[in-house]
Write a protein that holds these residues in place. Structure first.
Motif, short mmCIF file in Angstrom:
data_model
loop_
_atom_site.label_atom_id
_atom_site.label_comp_id
_atom_site.label_asym_id
_atom_site.label_seq_id
_atom_site.Cartn_x
_atom_site.Cartn_y
_atom_site.Cartn_z
N ILE A 54 0.85 -1.19 0.00
CA ILE A 54 0.00 0.00 0.00
C ILE A 54 0.89 1.23 0.00
O ILE A 54 1.88 1.29 0.74
CB ILE A 54 -0.93 0.02 1.23
N SER A 56 0.91 5.19 0.84
CA SER A 56 0.22 6.27 1.55
C SER A 56 1.17 7.45 1.65
O SER A 56 2.23 7.34 2.26
CB SER A 56 -0.21 5.81 2.95
N SER A 57 0.80 8.56 1.00
CA SER A 57 1.68 9.71 0.91
C SER A 57 2.97 9.26 0.24
O SER A 57 2.94 8.66 -0.82
CB SER A 57 1.93 10.32 2.30
N ARG A 59 5.06 7.04 1.47
CA ARG A 59 5.53 5.81 2.10
C ARG A 59 4.91 4.58 1.44
O ARG A 59 3.75 4.61 1.02
CB ARG A 59 5.21 5.79 3.60
N TYR A 61 4.12 0.59 2.26
CA TYR A 61 3.99 -0.40 3.32
C TYR A 61 3.80 -1.77 2.68
O TYR A 61 2.99 -1.92 1.76
CB TYR A 61 2.79 -0.08 4.22
N VAL A 109 -3.79 1.01 5.83
CA VAL A 109 -3.10 2.09 6.54
C VAL A 109 -3.99 3.33 6.50
O VAL A 109 -4.31 3.84 5.42
CB VAL A 109 -1.73 2.40 5.91
N VAL A 110 -4.39 3.80 7.67
CA VAL A 110 -5.27 4.96 7.78
C VAL A 110 -4.79 5.85 8.91
O VAL A 110 -4.64 5.39 10.05
CB VAL A 110 -6.74 4.54 8.04
N LYS A 111 -4.53 7.11 8.60
CA LYS A 111 -4.14 8.10 9.60
C LYS A 111 -2.99 7.61 10.48
O LYS A 111 -3.05 7.64 11.71
CB LYS A 111 -5.35 8.48 10.47
N ASN A 112 -1.94 7.15 9.82
CA ASN A 112 -0.72 6.69 10.50
C ASN A 112 -0.94 5.48 11.40
O ASN A 112 -0.17 5.24 12.33
CB ASN A 112 -0.09 7.82 11.31
#
Length: 217
Positions: A54, A56-57, A59, A61, A109-112
């Motif tokens: 995934i 996210s921004s 990053r 994962y 992954v949601v909101k760190n």
């Protein structure tokens, strides 16, 4: 016009069929490899069997089934992904605080906060990844604890609007949790195939593996 056909132009002339140039389109056959990250190189030693990825921004994962881990990379320069942190099952690293990552597969992954399912541990681990160099365990959802019966071999997870949905292969189930406080998840609902729970309206739900969300469905 005068027997000519034009596509993308109002002035077809000089050819029986004239196609005016349009915008730039990707050539599926001309894709270029930016970079490759392999286990055993550049500090990556716990990614033998990667399953999910995934972005996210900036990053990336990745869950690794073996040895059971969450790998985190910096993609600020996609041509040179940089390994920046990991959460590894304590069977590999005895000093690790993570004890339920063996067989890591599903990932959200949601909101760190990373949600990682573990097929071998019958669990979902919620991880604070705000500091990717030092991931912290927030909580663990385990089959057989807190009234949870539907986490046998969980394979997929989706998180939306403070609600976490977990699909489990062996328990033929979907479990729903309130994760607005990721340190204290609350079981909201579990649905099973009729072969697992008599009277269930779900009769084609044996061994589900993957899911997606579209709107409210």
């Amino acid at each position: 016009a005068s027997g000519y056909v034009g596509i993308g132009t109002n002035n077809a002339s000089g050819a029986s069929l004239q196609i005016a140039p349009g915008g730039a389109y990707l050539n599926p056959g001309g894709g270029a490899l930016f970079a490759a990250v392999t286990n055993g190189g550049n500090g990556v030693t716990h990614m033998a069997q990667p399953l999910r990825a995934i972005v996210s921004s900036n990053r990336l994962y990745v869950t690794a089934y073996t040895p059971g881990s969450l790998q985190i990379f910096d993609l600020a320069n996609p041509r040179q992904p940089t390994f920046i942190g990991e959460a590894v099952d304590n069977a590999i690293n005895p000093t690790s605080p993570f004890a339920s990552l063996a067989g890591a597969s599903g990932l959200a992954v949601v909101k760190n906060v990373a949600f990682v399912t573990s097929e071998n541990e019958n669990a979902v681990t919620l991880i604070d990844v705000s500091n990717p160099g030092q991931p912290k365990q927030l909580s663990v959802l385990r089959n057989g604890e807190g009234g949870v019966r539907g986490l046998q071999a969980p394979t997929d997870v989706i998180v939306s609007g403070g609600v976490c949905y977990v699909l489990a292969f062996l328990s033929s189930s979907l479990s729903v949790f309130d994760v607005r406080d990721p340190a204290k998840p609350i079981l909201l609902k579990e649905v099973f195939d009729r072969t697992v729970s008599a009277g269930s309206p779900f009769t084609k739900f044996i061994n589900p593996y993957s899911m997606t969300q579209v709107g409210s469905r």
